[in-house]
Design a protein around this motif. Sequence first.
Motif, PDB file in Angstrom:
ATOM      1  N   PHE A  93      39.586 -25.415   5.232  1.00 52.36           N
ATOM      2  CA  PHE A  93      39.979 -24.394   4.270  1.00 52.36           C
ATOM      3  C   PHE A  93      39.889 -24.982   2.866  1.00 52.36           C
ATOM      4  O   PHE A  93      40.310 -26.116   2.633  1.00 52.36           O
ATOM      5  N   HIS A  94      39.334 -24.201   1.942  1.00 48.70           N
ATOM      6  CA  HIS A  94      39.203 -24.681   0.558  1.00 48.70           C
ATOM      7  C   HIS A  94      40.496 -24.374  -0.196  1.00 48.70           C
ATOM      8  O   HIS A  94      40.805 -23.224  -0.505  1.00 48.70           O
ATOM      9  N   GLY A  95      41.264 -25.432  -0.454  1.00 42.07           N
ATOM     10  CA  GLY A  95      42.532 -25.259  -1.143  1.00 42.07           C
ATOM     11  C   GLY A  95      43.185 -26.609  -1.371  1.00 42.07           C
ATOM     12  O   GLY A  95      42.632 -27.659  -1.033  1.00 42.07           O
ATOM     13  N   SER A  96      44.366 -26.568  -1.947  1.00 41.63           N
ATOM     14  CA  SER A  96      45.111 -27.780  -2.264  1.00 41.63           C
ATOM     15  C   SER A  96      46.456 -27.713  -1.548  1.00 41.63           C
ATOM     16  O   SER A  96      47.235 -26.787  -1.783  1.00 41.63           O
ATOM     17  N   VAL A  97      46.700 -28.673  -0.665  1.00 41.41           N
ATOM     18  CA  VAL A  97      47.951 -28.706   0.107  1.00 41.41           C
ATOM     19  C   VAL A  97      48.841 -29.825  -0.391  1.00 41.41           C
ATOM     20  O   VAL A  97      48.412 -30.979  -0.471  1.00 41.41           O
ATOM     21  N   ALA A 109      42.541 -20.439  -4.571  1.00 40.89           N
ATOM     22  CA  ALA A 109      42.129 -19.576  -5.684  1.00 40.89           C
ATOM     23  C   ALA A 109      40.639 -19.714  -5.883  1.00 40.89           C
ATOM     24  O   ALA A 109      39.991 -20.579  -5.287  1.00 40.89           O
ATOM     25  N   LYS A 110      40.097 -18.882  -6.731  1.00 44.09           N
ATOM     26  CA  LYS A 110      38.707 -19.040  -7.130  1.00 44.09           C
ATOM     27  C   LYS A 110      38.547 -20.368  -7.858  1.00 44.09           C
ATOM     28  O   LYS A 110      39.475 -20.854  -8.509  1.00 44.09           O
ATOM     29  N   SER A 111      37.359 -20.947  -7.763  1.00 42.50           N
ATOM     30  CA  SER A 111      37.110 -22.237  -8.421  1.00 42.50           C
ATOM     31  C   SER A 111      37.403 -22.149  -9.915  1.00 42.50           C
ATOM     32  O   SER A 111      37.078 -21.154 -10.571  1.00 42.50           O
ATOM     33  N   GLY A 112      38.050 -23.190 -10.429  1.00 44.25           N
ATOM     34  CA  GLY A 112      38.353 -23.253 -11.849  1.00 44.25           C
ATOM     35  C   GLY A 112      39.655 -22.606 -12.259  1.00 44.25           C
ATOM     36  O   GLY A 112      40.028 -22.632 -13.432  1.00 44.25           O
ATOM     37  N   THR A 113      40.395 -22.051 -11.281  1.00 42.84           N
ATOM     38  CA  THR A 113      41.653 -21.375 -11.617  1.00 42.84           C
ATOM     39  C   THR A 113      42.767 -22.367 -11.916  1.00 42.84           C
ATOM     40  O   THR A 113      43.642 -22.096 -12.728  1.00 42.84           O
ATOM     41  N   GLY A 114      42.744 -23.517 -11.248  1.00 45.11           N
ATOM     42  CA  GLY A 114      43.749 -24.532 -11.542  1.00 45.11           C
ATOM     43  C   GLY A 114      44.590 -24.972 -10.368  1.00 45.11           C
ATOM     44  O   GLY A 114      45.754 -25.344 -10.555  1.00 45.11           O
ATOM     45  N   LYS A 115      44.015 -24.974  -9.158  1.00 37.09           N
ATOM     46  CA  LYS A 115      44.773 -25.413  -7.980  1.00 37.09           C
ATOM     47  C   LYS A 115      45.262 -26.845  -8.148  1.00 37.09           C
ATOM     48  O   LYS A 115      46.433 -27.148  -7.910  1.00 37.09           O
ATOM     49  N   SER A 116      44.345 -27.717  -8.534  1.00 36.55           N
ATOM     50  CA  SER A 116      44.709 -29.131  -8.665  1.00 36.55           C
ATOM     51  C   SER A 116      45.712 -29.347  -9.787  1.00 36.55           C
ATOM     52  O   SER A 116      46.616 -30.183  -9.672  1.00 36.55           O
ATOM     53  N   THR A 117      45.570 -28.602 -10.861  1.00 35.93           N
ATOM     54  CA  THR A 117      46.525 -28.713 -11.964  1.00 35.93           C
ATOM     55  C   THR A 117      47.911 -28.289 -11.505  1.00 35.93           C
ATOM     56  O   THR A 117      48.920 -28.933 -11.838  1.00 35.93           O
ATOM     57  N   HIS A 118      47.977 -27.215 -10.719  1.00 38.51           N
ATOM     58  CA  HIS A 118      49.274 -26.729 -10.273  1.00 38.51           C
ATOM     59  C   HIS A 118      49.956 -27.722  -9.329  1.00 38.51           C
ATOM     60  O   HIS A 118      51.156 -28.003  -9.475  1.00 38.51           O
ATOM     61  N   VAL A 133      48.705 -33.829   0.325  1.00 38.39           N
ATOM     62  CA  VAL A 133      48.073 -33.863   1.650  1.00 38.39           C
ATOM     63  C   VAL A 133      46.556 -33.843   1.499  1.00 38.39           C
ATOM     64  O   VAL A 133      45.862 -34.685   2.064  1.00 38.39           O
ATOM     65  N   ASN A 134      46.050 -32.883   0.741  1.00 40.60           N
ATOM     66  CA  ASN A 134      44.613 -32.811   0.493  1.00 40.60           C
ATOM     67  C   ASN A 134      44.368 -31.877  -0.686  1.00 40.60           C
ATOM     68  O   ASN A 134      44.931 -30.790  -0.742  1.00 40.60           O
ATOM     69  N   ASP A 135      43.495 -32.302  -1.603  1.00 47.70           N
ATOM     70  CA  ASP A 135      43.300 -31.554  -2.841  1.00 47.70           C
ATOM     71  C   ASP A 135      42.032 -30.700  -2.840  1.00 47.70           C
ATOM     72  O   ASP A 135      41.673 -30.152  -3.876  1.00 47.70           O
ATOM     73  N   ASP A 136      41.370 -30.576  -1.697  1.00 46.73           N
ATOM     74  CA  ASP A 136      40.133 -29.799  -1.709  1.00 46.73           C
ATOM     75  C   ASP A 136      39.834 -29.115  -0.387  1.00 46.73           C
ATOM     76  O   ASP A 136      39.712 -27.898  -0.321  1.00 46.73           O
ATOM     77  N   LYS A 137      39.714 -29.912   0.696  1.00 47.37           N
ATOM     78  CA  LYS A 137      39.306 -29.351   1.982  1.00 47.37           C
ATOM     79  C   LYS A 137      40.208 -29.855   3.105  1.00 47.37           C
ATOM     80  O   LYS A 137      39.780 -30.660   3.948  1.00 47.37           O
ATOM     81  N   TYR A 154      37.784 -35.395   2.928  1.00 47.71           N
ATOM     82  CA  TYR A 154      37.141 -34.506   1.954  1.00 47.71           C
ATOM     83  C   TYR A 154      38.211 -33.936   1.020  1.00 47.71           C
ATOM     84  O   TYR A 154      38.622 -32.792   1.132  1.00 47.71           O
ATOM     85  N   ASN A 155      38.665 -34.788   0.107  1.00 51.72           N
ATOM     86  CA  ASN A 155      39.861 -34.468  -0.673  1.00 51.72           C
ATOM     87  C   ASN A 155      39.605 -34.335  -2.169  1.00 51.72           C
ATOM     88  O   ASN A 155      40.496 -34.563  -2.980  1.00 51.72           O
ATOM     89  N   GLY A 156      38.382 -33.939  -2.528  1.00 60.69           N
ATOM     90  CA  GLY A 156      38.121 -33.610  -3.932  1.00 60.69           C
ATOM     91  C   GLY A 156      37.614 -34.767  -4.765  1.00 60.69           C
ATOM     92  O   GLY A 156      37.647 -35.933  -4.351  1.00 60.69           O
ATOM     93  N   LYS A 157      37.182 -34.438  -5.968  1.00 62.70           N
ATOM     94  CA  LYS A 157      36.554 -35.444  -6.827  1.00 62.70           C
ATOM     95  C   LYS A 157      37.527 -36.530  -7.274  1.00 62.70           C
ATOM     96  O   LYS A 157      37.114 -37.643  -7.611  1.00 62.70           O
ATOM     97  N   HIS A 158      38.841 -36.215  -7.264  1.00 59.90           N
ATOM     98  CA  HIS A 158      39.828 -37.229  -7.669  1.00 59.90           C
ATOM     99  C   HIS A 158      40.381 -37.987  -6.464  1.00 59.90           C
ATOM    100  O   HIS A 158      41.253 -38.845  -6.626  1.00 59.90           O
ATOM    101  N   ARG A 159      39.882 -37.639  -5.263  1.00 63.52           N
ATOM    102  CA  ARG A 159      40.284 -38.320  -4.022  1.00 63.52           C
ATOM    103  C   ARG A 159      41.799 -38.329  -3.854  1.00 63.52           C
ATOM    104  O   ARG A 159      42.420 -39.356  -3.588  1.00 63.52           O
ATOM    105  N   LEU A 160      42.389 -37.149  -3.988  1.00 66.34           N
ATOM    106  CA  LEU A 160      43.829 -37.002  -3.838  1.00 66.34           C
ATOM    107  C   LEU A 160      44.136 -36.476  -2.441  1.00 66.34           C
ATOM    108  O   LEU A 160      43.843 -35.323  -2.122  1.00 66.34           O
TER     109      LEU A 160
END
Length: 243
Positions: A93-97, A109-118, A133-137, A154-160
């Motif tokens: 699932f594409h999201g930030s947990v 959210a749609k890309s660029g909305t600010g999931k990682s910022t939130h 837990v995971n910032d992307d997938k 697969y945890n995003g460009k910042h590897r969070l």
Amino acid sequence: MISKRYKIADKVIEVSSIYEDVHEYCKDYVTNEQSDFSVTITPEDIALEKQKSDSEYAYEGLPLPNFSDELLEETAVYRKIAEIMPGYDTFVFHGSVIAVDGVGYLFTAKSGTGKSTHTRLWREYFGNRAVMVNDDKPMLKITDSGVIAYGTPYNGKHRLGTNIAVPLKAICILTRGGENSIVRIDKSEAYPMLVQQVYRPQNSMQLMKTLDLVDTMAESVKLYQLGCNMKIEAAKIAFEGMQ
């Protein structure tokens, strides 16, 4: 070929690759346990990934990317794993947990909305009580007792992310807003976004299984919509609203 085994979402996967980079990317998930299934990458898989990426960029009217074969192979491994996991009641699932006190909350959210910022605001607000837990997938597993969210490589460009599993309490669809506000929504309101954000397998049977799993998920966890101005109080309002 280079072969190693990784435990992702409680399944042991033997990955055979051409390049070492795949194994460096997945190193936090390495295991010696018996494998449940295997994926093998061929030069044809890498060529297909290049074709797909070129097509996507061309469709958007963007210059064609120059991704390395190593990076394309990482994507090929991810895709092959994602295609198989619905057979184990699990999907990408594409999201930030983020987890607070061991309980997971998923923001999508749609890309660029600010999931990682939130979710960064949550880490600032809750300190050591919050774990990314995971910032992307993340992977989500549907069980008789609820939904489990797993960290993945697969945890995003910042590897969070973290190699952990947590019960998922709620899914929150994030929108930008001048005021912070959260409302409970029903399955019919959330469903279009949930289907958009799930990995949809190419195999028709696996796709049908995935849609069934998403349907069950939407009935198993609480669903919310959050209007968020990306200030620190947004984390407090979101958390309290989902209790």
